[in-house]
Motif scaffolding. Structure first.
Motif, PDB file in Angstrom:
ATOM      1  N   PRO A  16       0.813  -1.218   0.000  1.00 29.01           N
ATOM      2  CA  PRO A  16       0.000   0.000   0.000  1.00 29.01           C
ATOM      3  C   PRO A  16       0.846   1.268   0.000  1.00 29.01           C
ATOM      4  O   PRO A  16       0.310   2.368  -0.003  1.00 29.01           O
ATOM      5  N   ILE A  17       2.185   1.101  -0.005  1.00 31.12           N
ATOM      6  CA  ILE A  17       3.108   2.230   0.084  1.00 31.12           C
ATOM      7  C   ILE A  17       4.006   2.215  -1.142  1.00 31.12           C
ATOM      8  O   ILE A  17       4.866   1.337  -1.286  1.00 31.12           O
ATOM      9  N   ALA A  18       3.823   3.195  -2.013  1.00 27.57           N
ATOM     10  CA  ALA A  18       4.495   3.179  -3.316  1.00 27.57           C
ATOM     11  C   ALA A  18       6.015   3.139  -3.200  1.00 27.57           C
ATOM     12  O   ALA A  18       6.685   2.470  -3.987  1.00 27.57           O
ATOM     13  N   SER A  19       6.583   3.843  -2.235  1.00 31.93           N
ATOM     14  CA  SER A  19       8.039   3.903  -2.125  1.00 31.93           C
ATOM     15  C   SER A  19       8.626   2.727  -1.342  1.00 31.93           C
ATOM     16  O   SER A  19       9.839   2.667  -1.129  1.00 31.93           O
ATOM     17  N   LEU A  20       7.769   1.791  -0.931  1.00 32.83           N
ATOM     18  CA  LEU A  20       8.211   0.527  -0.342  1.00 32.83           C
ATOM     19  C   LEU A  20       7.593  -0.610  -1.157  1.00 32.83           C
ATOM     20  O   LEU A  20       6.727  -1.347  -0.688  1.00 32.83           O
ATOM     21  N   PRO A  21       8.029  -0.784  -2.409  1.00 36.25           N
ATOM     22  CA  PRO A  21       7.337  -1.715  -3.305  1.00 36.25           C
ATOM     23  C   PRO A  21       7.406  -3.171  -2.869  1.00 36.25           C
ATOM     24  O   PRO A  21       6.548  -3.969  -3.259  1.00 36.25           O
ATOM     25  N   ASN A  22       8.403  -3.544  -2.061  1.00 37.52           N
ATOM     26  CA  ASN A  22       8.511  -4.945  -1.647  1.00 37.52           C
ATOM     27  C   ASN A  22       7.947  -5.186  -0.250  1.00 37.52           C
ATOM     28  O   ASN A  22       8.178  -6.229   0.353  1.00 37.52           O
ATOM     29  N   LEU A  23       7.198  -4.208   0.262  1.00 38.02           N
ATOM     30  CA  LEU A  23       6.504  -4.400   1.533  1.00 38.02           C
ATOM     31  C   LEU A  23       5.241  -5.212   1.305  1.00 38.02           C
ATOM     32  O   LEU A  23       4.508  -4.967   0.346  1.00 38.02           O
ATOM     33  N   ARG A  24       5.008  -6.177   2.171  1.00 40.94           N
ATOM     34  CA  ARG A  24       3.722  -6.852   2.131  1.00 40.94           C
ATOM     35  C   ARG A  24       3.347  -7.417   3.491  1.00 40.94           C
ATOM     36  O   ARG A  24       4.198  -7.823   4.282  1.00 40.94           O
ATOM     37  N   ASP A  25       2.056  -7.407   3.723  1.00 41.75           N
ATOM     38  CA  ASP A  25       1.453  -7.994   4.907  1.00 41.75           C
ATOM     39  C   ASP A  25       1.493  -9.507   4.742  1.00 41.75           C
ATOM     40  O   ASP A  25       1.122 -10.038   3.697  1.00 41.75           O
ATOM     41  N   LEU A  26       1.950 -10.225   5.767  1.00 46.84           N
ATOM     42  CA  LEU A  26       1.962 -11.681   5.696  1.00 46.84           C
ATOM     43  C   LEU A  26       0.619 -12.286   6.087  1.00 46.84           C
ATOM     44  O   LEU A  26       0.499 -13.506   6.203  1.00 46.84           O
ATOM     45  N   GLY A  27      -0.372 -11.431   6.249  1.00 47.47           N
ATOM     46  CA  GLY A  27      -1.670 -11.911   6.677  1.00 47.47           C
ATOM     47  C   GLY A  27      -2.490 -12.601   5.598  1.00 47.47           C
ATOM     48  O   GLY A  27      -2.282 -12.415   4.408  1.00 47.47           O
ATOM     49  N   ASP A  28      -3.428 -13.405   6.061  1.00 43.72           N
ATOM     50  CA  ASP A  28      -4.502 -14.059   5.313  1.00 43.72           C
ATOM     51  C   ASP A  28      -4.075 -15.290   4.524  1.00 43.72           C
ATOM     52  O   ASP A  28      -4.884 -15.867   3.800  1.00 43.72           O
ATOM     53  N   TRP A  29      -2.812 -15.726   4.658  1.00 44.66           N
ATOM     54  CA  TRP A  29      -2.471 -17.035   4.109  1.00 44.66           C
ATOM     55  C   TRP A  29      -3.163 -18.099   4.962  1.00 44.66           C
ATOM     56  O   TRP A  29      -3.242 -17.993   6.182  1.00 44.66           O
ATOM     57  N   GLU A  30      -3.659 -19.135   4.312  1.00 44.82           N
ATOM     58  CA  GLU A  30      -4.387 -20.191   5.019  1.00 44.82           C
ATOM     59  C   GLU A  30      -3.429 -21.221   5.590  1.00 44.82           C
ATOM     60  O   GLU A  30      -2.480 -21.653   4.924  1.00 44.82           O
ATOM     61  N   ALA A  31      -3.681 -21.617   6.831  1.00 39.97           N
ATOM     62  CA  ALA A  31      -2.887 -22.652   7.487  1.00 39.97           C
ATOM     63  C   ALA A  31      -3.550 -24.017   7.310  1.00 39.97           C
ATOM     64  O   ALA A  31      -4.724 -24.113   6.913  1.00 39.97           O
ATOM     65  N   ALA A  32      -2.810 -25.050   7.620  1.00 37.66           N
ATOM     66  CA  ALA A  32      -3.285 -26.417   7.391  1.00 37.66           C
ATOM     67  C   ALA A  32      -4.527 -26.745   8.207  1.00 37.66           C
ATOM     68  O   ALA A  32      -5.348 -27.573   7.795  1.00 37.66           O
ATOM     69  N   ASP A  33      -4.693 -26.106   9.365  1.00 38.67           N
ATOM     70  CA  ASP A  33      -5.845 -26.412  10.216  1.00 38.67           C
ATOM     71  C   ASP A  33      -7.069 -25.577   9.872  1.00 38.67           C
ATOM     72  O   ASP A  33      -8.064 -25.603  10.591  1.00 38.67           O
ATOM     73  N   GLY A  34      -7.003 -24.819   8.784  1.00 40.84           N
ATOM     74  CA  GLY A  34      -8.150 -24.027   8.351  1.00 40.84           C
ATOM     75  C   GLY A  34      -8.147 -22.600   8.862  1.00 40.84           C
ATOM     76  O   GLY A  34      -8.904 -21.758   8.372  1.00 40.84           O
ATOM     77  N   ARG A  35      -7.298 -22.309   9.851  1.00 44.98           N
ATOM     78  CA  ARG A  35      -7.178 -20.928  10.303  1.00 44.98           C
ATOM     79  C   ARG A  35      -6.372 -20.116   9.287  1.00 44.98           C
ATOM     80  O   ARG A  35      -5.793 -20.673   8.346  1.00 44.98           O
ATOM     81  N   ARG A  36      -6.328 -18.816   9.475  1.00 43.27           N
ATOM     82  CA  ARG A  36      -5.565 -17.950   8.589  1.00 43.27           C
ATOM     83  C   ARG A  36      -4.633 -17.065   9.402  1.00 43.27           C
ATOM     84  O   ARG A  36      -4.887 -16.781  10.578  1.00 43.27           O
ATOM     85  N   VAL A  37      -3.567 -16.631   8.759  1.00 44.16           N
ATOM     86  CA  VAL A  37      -2.637 -15.706   9.401  1.00 44.16           C
ATOM     87  C   VAL A  37      -3.344 -14.359   9.555  1.00 44.16           C
ATOM     88  O   VAL A  37      -3.983 -13.866   8.620  1.00 44.16           O
ATOM     89  N   LYS A  38      -3.242 -13.783  10.721  1.00 41.88           N
ATOM     90  CA  LYS A  38      -3.892 -12.500  10.980  1.00 41.88           C
ATOM     91  C   LYS A  38      -3.272 -11.396  10.127  1.00 41.88           C
ATOM     92  O   LYS A  38      -2.052 -11.305   9.999  1.00 41.88           O
ATOM     93  N   ALA A  39      -4.121 -10.570   9.567  1.00 39.27           N
ATOM     94  CA  ALA A  39      -3.647  -9.403   8.821  1.00 39.27           C
ATOM     95  C   ALA A  39      -3.278  -8.285   9.782  1.00 39.27           C
ATOM     96  O   ALA A  39      -3.782  -8.199  10.899  1.00 39.27           O
ATOM     97  N   GLY A  40      -2.363  -7.425   9.322  1.00 40.01           N
ATOM     98  CA  GLY A  40      -2.005  -6.246  10.093  1.00 40.01           C
ATOM     99  C   GLY A  40      -1.164  -6.521  11.316  1.00 40.01           C
ATOM    100  O   GLY A  40      -1.024  -5.659  12.187  1.00 40.01           O
ATOM    101  N   ARG A  41      -0.545  -7.714  11.387  1.00 39.46           N
ATOM    102  CA  ARG A  41       0.253  -8.055  12.559  1.00 39.46           C
ATOM    103  C   ARG A  41       1.742  -8.186  12.270  1.00 39.46           C
ATOM    104  O   ARG A  41       2.567  -7.954  13.149  1.00 39.46           O
ATOM    105  N   VAL A  42       2.097  -8.579  11.036  1.00 40.01           N
ATOM    106  CA  VAL A  42       3.515  -8.722  10.718  1.00 40.01           C
ATOM    107  C   VAL A  42       3.732  -8.445   9.240  1.00 40.01           C
ATOM    108  O   VAL A  42       2.974  -8.932   8.387  1.00 40.01           O
TER     109      VAL A  42
END
Length: 274
Positions: A16-42
């Protein structure tokens, strides 16, 4: 927007920040148990050298409270992290025990691409690919890497305040291994871990066009920079192979390489999965 208000994001969403093009939220990837990684945390990112004043305010709006700097002392001295109010900055030199590792010397390629003849000689014949592959194995084996990643995971598990961001120079190698191991520990599939890792080629490499152009203007072959400034599946595969060879599994790497017991892994899952 505060971290508590941060909505779900698409996995691997563009920065979301143009001058940090390789920044990304690690959130919302799905885990094996069906839960997801929380957004806005790392968040993972490159260094802040290109961050504009207006985009600095955008970064502050992410609510980050801890920044882990995985670079060497010389990298930090050359390009210090900005100071953000209320944000702790921890220096964790992953490659302190390796003075020749290419990722710890990337400023040579980013800031002085005019040395084209020398670089051409160094990178031709697959030498760069082999050197970086070896560096990925060293990120699993070096004592300095053990110490840095141990402190990183202890911090994420509760020793430091979240949300957190972590970075090296280009946000792809030392940062890439940190992201890959965290997501794997959280139960994200190997396929998705590699998808996140390889996004650097879409996000960072185009942003480095001026480096490639300057290199070409000085007589260099731009394609020779791709193994240095981009990522390859074989790099990350080498790190995971080193884990299996030395420790038998990722849990063995955490226990025997990083000295972290299962309570740390449990804390990370409790903190970052929903």
């Amino acid at each position: 927007m505060t971290a508590a208000q941060t909505p779900n994001v698409e996995p691997g969403a563009p920065s979301p920040i143009a001058s940090l093009p390789n920044l990304r939220d690690l959130g919302d990837w799905e885990a094996a148990d069906g839960r997801r990684v929380k957004a806005g945390r790392v968040y993972r990112t490159a260094d802040f050298s290109g961050l504009t004043d207006s985009d600095a305010r955008l970064f502050e709006s992410l609510g980050v409270r801890t920044v882990y700097d995985l670079r060497s002392a010389s990298e930090r001295a050359a390009v210090p992290d900005p100071e953000f109010d209320g944000v702790a900055n921890l220096a964790l030199d992953v490659l302190a025990d390796s003075s020749t590792a290419i990722p710890a010397n990337l400023r040579h390629f980013l800031d002085d691409p005019a040395t084209a003849a020398k670089v051409n000689a160094e990178l031709s014949g697959g030498g760069a690919v082999e050197a970086i592959t070896d560096t990925y194995r060293s990120m699993v084996a070096l004592p300095s890497a053990h110490a840095a990643y141990r402190r990183f995971f202890l911090g994420l598990a509760g020793e430091d305040t979240a949300p957190a961001a972590f970075h090296c120079t280009t946000g792809k190698d030392r940062t890439g291994w940190a992201a890959a191991t965290l997501l794997t520990l959280l139960g994200v599939s190997r396929e998705d871990v590699f998808t996140d890792y390889l996004l650097t080629n879409e996000r960072l490499v185009p942003a480095l066009k001026p480096v490639f152009d300057t290199f070409a203007a000085a007589g260099g072959e731009p394609d020779l920079l791709l193994p240095i400034l981009g990522v390859r599946e074989e790099y990350l595969l080498a790190a995971f192979d080193e884990v299996d060879t030395r420790y038998g599994s990722l849990s063995g790497y955490f226990a025997d390489g990083l000295g972290l017991d299962e309570t740390v892994a449990d804390a990370l899952r409790a903190t970052f999965l929903k």
